[in-house]
Scaffold this motif. Structure first.
Motif, PDB file in Angstrom:
ATOM      1  N   SER A 286      -3.058   4.544   3.111  1.00 51.20           N
ATOM      2  CA  SER A 286      -4.140   3.857   3.815  1.00 51.20           C
ATOM      3  C   SER A 286      -3.657   2.462   4.209  1.00 51.20           C
ATOM      4  O   SER A 286      -2.607   2.014   3.748  1.00 51.20           O
ATOM      5  CB  SER A 286      -5.381   3.759   2.924  1.00 51.20           C
TER       6      SER A 286
ATOM      7  N   ASP B  28      -8.098   1.633   0.782  1.00 49.96           N
ATOM      8  CA  ASP B  28      -9.079   1.309   1.815  1.00 49.96           C
ATOM      9  C   ASP B  28      -9.028   2.339   2.934  1.00 49.96           C
ATOM     10  O   ASP B  28      -7.939   2.660   3.444  1.00 49.96           O
ATOM     11  CB  ASP B  28      -8.791  -0.071   2.416  1.00 49.96           C
TER      12      ASP B  28
ATOM     13  N   GLY C  82     -11.101   1.998   6.103  1.00 52.25           N
ATOM     14  CA  GLY C  82     -12.128   1.241   6.816  1.00 52.25           C
ATOM     15  C   GLY C  82     -13.042   0.555   5.805  1.00 52.25           C
ATOM     16  O   GLY C  82     -12.581  -0.093   4.869  1.00 52.25           O
TER      17      GLY C  82
ATOM     18  N   GLN D  85      -5.759   8.160  15.301  1.00 49.68           N
ATOM     19  CA  GLN D  85      -6.620   8.307  14.137  1.00 49.68           C
ATOM     20  C   GLN D  85      -6.504   9.676  13.481  1.00 49.68           C
ATOM     21  O   GLN D  85      -6.980   9.861  12.364  1.00 49.68           O
ATOM     22  CB  GLN D  85      -8.083   8.077  14.525  1.00 49.68           C
TER      23      GLN D  85
END
Length: 240
Positions: A95, A113, A115, A161
Motif C-alpha cells: 500500500s 493505508d 486511502g 488503480q
C-alpha cells in the motif's frame, strides 16, 4: 497478556502455524517488511520483486507512560495496556504507506493505508521447543468491499488503480480456507531458508548476533529491536 491482546478482536481472520525454526528467528522474520517483495514474489498482485527497493524507516513517537491520557493517545495498532518498544513508518509494497510496531516480548503489528481505510495484521510469536515456534496471526480491515462495478470503472477510467483494487478484491472475496492456504504458502516461502539459518546460528552460537549480522539499512531497525528483545527474554520464554 493474551487476554489483553484478544480484547476487542472478535472480528477478522485468525490463523495458526507451527514452524520449523526457533522463536527468535520468527521474531526477526516478522519484524522485517523489506523482504516481502523478494521472498513472497507474486503471492499477491502487489508483491513483485520489481517493487523491491530502499525502504526508509521513520521512527514514530508513541506515548510511553501508563497514564490514561497516554493510553488513549496511542494509535489503534498499539496496545493500550503496553506501549511498543519501537514503531516505524515506511513505504510499503502492499500500500502507499505502512507502519510496523514491535511490543515485547512477542507481538508485531502492521498497519497499511488504503486511502482513508486501514488494514491491520497482528502477529504473535510463541516458542514451542528447540528449533520450533508457533505463529498466530489476526487480520482486520476497515476497507469497504469491492464490487464488480468498481473494477470495471477503474479498467476504463483509471487502469493504474486496478492492481490495488484486485488485491483488495482477492483479500475480501476469498473464503476462510483459501486465506489459510495463502498464509501457509507465505510461511512456506520463508521456511526454505529460515530453517537453515536457524541451524547455522545454533552452530555458531546466537549470543554473537550483533557481530555476525551486518544490518546497515534503516529498514533493519525492526530486526535489531527484535534481536535485542530476544536476547533479554529468550532465557525466560524458551529456556530450552
Amino acid at each position: 497478556m493474551l487476554a489483553a491482546w484478544c480484547e476487542g478482536r472478535n472480528k477478522g481472520t485468525w490463523y495458526r502455524r507451527e514452524l520449523p525454526y526457533s522463536w527468535d528467528i520468527l521474531i526477526e522474520n516478522l519484524s522485517d517488511p523489506a523482504h516481502l517483495p523478494f521472498s513472497h514474489h507474486n503471492l499477491t498482485p502487489t508483491l513483485k520483486r520489481s517493487k523491491g527497493s530502499l525502504m526508509p524507516f521513520k521512527v514514530i513517537d508513541i506515548p510511553q507512560s501508563n497514564s490514561s491520557e497516554d493510553q488513549a493517545a496511542r494509535p489503534a495498532y498499539c496496545f493500550k495496556h503496553q506501549p511498543p518498544l519501537i514503531a516505524f513508518e515506511f513505504p510499503s509494497a502492499l500500500s502507499p504507506g505502512g507502519r510496523v510496531c514491535f511490543t515485547p516480548p512477542s507481538t508485531v503489528v502492521y498497519e497499511y493505508d488504503f486511502g482513508p481505510y486501514k488494514q491491520q495484521t497482528d502477529l504473535v510469536a510463541v516458542p514451542a521447543g528447540p528449533g520450533r515456534s508457533v505463529a498466530f496471526t489476526y487480520g482486520l480491515s476497515t476497507v469497504p468491499r469491492i464490487d464488480n462495478a468498481a473494477i470495471l470503472k477503474a479498467l476504463f477510467t483509471n487502469p493504474k488503480q486496478l492492481p490495488m483494487l484486485l488485491a483488495r478484491a482477492v483479500y475480501q472475496w476469498q473464503p476462510a480456507f483459501s486465506a489459510h492456504l495463502n498464509m501457509n504458502k507465505l510461511f512456506d516461502q520463508d521456511n526454505v531458508f529460515l530453517h537453515m539459518q536457524d541451524r547455522q546460528l545454533a552452530l555458531r552460537g546466537k549470543s554473537n548476533w550483533s557481530s555476525d549480522y551486518y544490518m546497515p539499512a534503516p529498514c533493519d531497525g525492526g530486526v535489531v529491536a527484535g534481536r535485542l528483545c530476544c536476547s533479554i527474554y529468550k532465557a525466560a520464554l524458551c529456556p530450552c
